[in-house]
Design an enzyme around this catalytic site. Sequence first.
Site, PDB file in Angstrom:
ATOM      1  CG  ASN A  93      -2.843  -2.785  11.353  1.00 40.50           C
ATOM      2  OD1 ASN A  93      -3.640  -2.363  12.189  1.00 40.50           O
ATOM      3  ND2 ASN A  93      -3.030  -2.618  10.045  1.00 40.50           N
ATOM      4  CE  LYS A 110      -5.127  -5.281   8.832  1.00 39.65           C
ATOM      5  NZ  LYS A 110      -5.311  -5.855   7.522  1.00 39.65           N
ATOM      6  CG  HIS A 120      -3.623  -0.169   6.315  1.00 38.78           C
ATOM      7  ND1 HIS A 120      -4.657  -0.830   5.686  1.00 38.78           N
ATOM      8  CD2 HIS A 120      -2.770  -1.130   6.756  1.00 38.78           C
ATOM      9  CE1 HIS A 120      -4.435  -2.131   5.765  1.00 38.78           C
ATOM     10  NE2 HIS A 120      -3.292  -2.345   6.398  1.00 38.78           N
ATOM     11  CD  GLU A 151      -7.426  -3.378   6.048  1.00 37.79           C
ATOM     12  OE1 GLU A 151      -7.335  -3.023   7.235  1.00 37.79           O
ATOM     13  OE2 GLU A 151      -7.050  -4.500   5.638  1.00 37.79           O
ATOM     14  CD  GLU A 200       0.463  -3.434   4.893  1.00 37.42           C
ATOM     15  OE1 GLU A 200       0.624  -4.351   5.687  1.00 37.42           O
ATOM     16  OE2 GLU A 200      -0.458  -2.620   4.975  1.00 37.42           O
ATOM     17  N   GLY A 212      -4.594 -10.020   4.110  1.00 38.66           N
ATOM     18  CA  GLY A 212      -5.659 -10.863   4.664  1.00 38.66           C
ATOM     19  C   GLY A 212      -6.152 -11.945   3.727  1.00 38.66           C
ATOM     20  CB  SER A 243      -0.772 -13.102   3.708  1.00 42.95           C
ATOM     21  OG  SER A 243      -2.098 -12.737   3.384  1.00 42.95           O
ATOM     22  N   GLY A 293      -3.370 -10.100  10.643  1.00 45.18           N
ATOM     23  CA  GLY A 293      -3.980 -11.277  11.279  1.00 45.18           C
ATOM     24  C   GLY A 293      -3.053 -12.025  12.223  1.00 45.18           C
TER      25      GLY A 293
END
Length: 254
Positions: free
Chosen positions: A10, A12, A93, A95, A165, A171, A211, A233
């Site tokens: 992902n 992002k 998600h 976010e 998640e 992150g 992570s 990430g």
Amino acid sequence: MSLRPYIVGNWKMHGTRAMLSEARAIDRAAQRHMKVEVALAPPYTLIHPVHREAEQIGVGAQDCHDADGGAHTGDISAAMIADAGAKFVILGHSERRQDHNEKDAIVRAKAESALAAGLRIIVCCGESEATRDSGRAVSFVKKQLKASLPERIDNALEKLTIAYEPIWAIGTGKTATVEDIAEMHGEIRALLIALYGEEHGSEVRILYGGSVKPENAAEILSTAQVGGALVGGASLTADSFMGIALAAGETDEG
Ligand code: PGA
């Protein structure tokens, strides 16, 4: 029958055309790791360019609107991302839930719209740190997931993937313990079986996210009921992303 481990990147809000070389490198490496299903969700602007160049990896989007079209400035429909080459879409998600105030009902509407457009869906769920600390993580996640999943999916279950998640692990460099992951994934599995029956509910892959890195991937991916990973990430470079895919290929599940 057990499906291959599913490793989904992902990106992002990262990535311009300069990053297409990274996507190409991921695609080349994925051709050497056929025991693992590798996919990438770049920003909308890169879906078509990545789709054009990718031979092995699946390309998807990070969201879509629930309507087929219309007066929704700045939004993109499921049919549009499918037209650009997307094969799947990540929905709900944390976010999106946080930044855009997306509630379970809208995630469900998007999921139904995406399935109607022929896309596979990855429906995300996860608790906040406060919810985990209060001991309500399992009940929260089950309720959230149940309300976010499409009402009717009986004949499209192969199109469904779940991503668990924990928000506090995204992150942050923190990951849930293997025990907590096993407990949550077991509970999600039980929910899927209750909703869709043993035969179908036991096949849906449940990804872990938060992570995930090459260093912790082997342990996480060999945990019971973990069918892959949703990676933020560490998906931005081919080296670290494919390090995770390599670990997935070495688990018993593979
Ligand atoms: P992270 O993100 O791997 O950077 O923690 C995961 C995600 O949000 O999907």
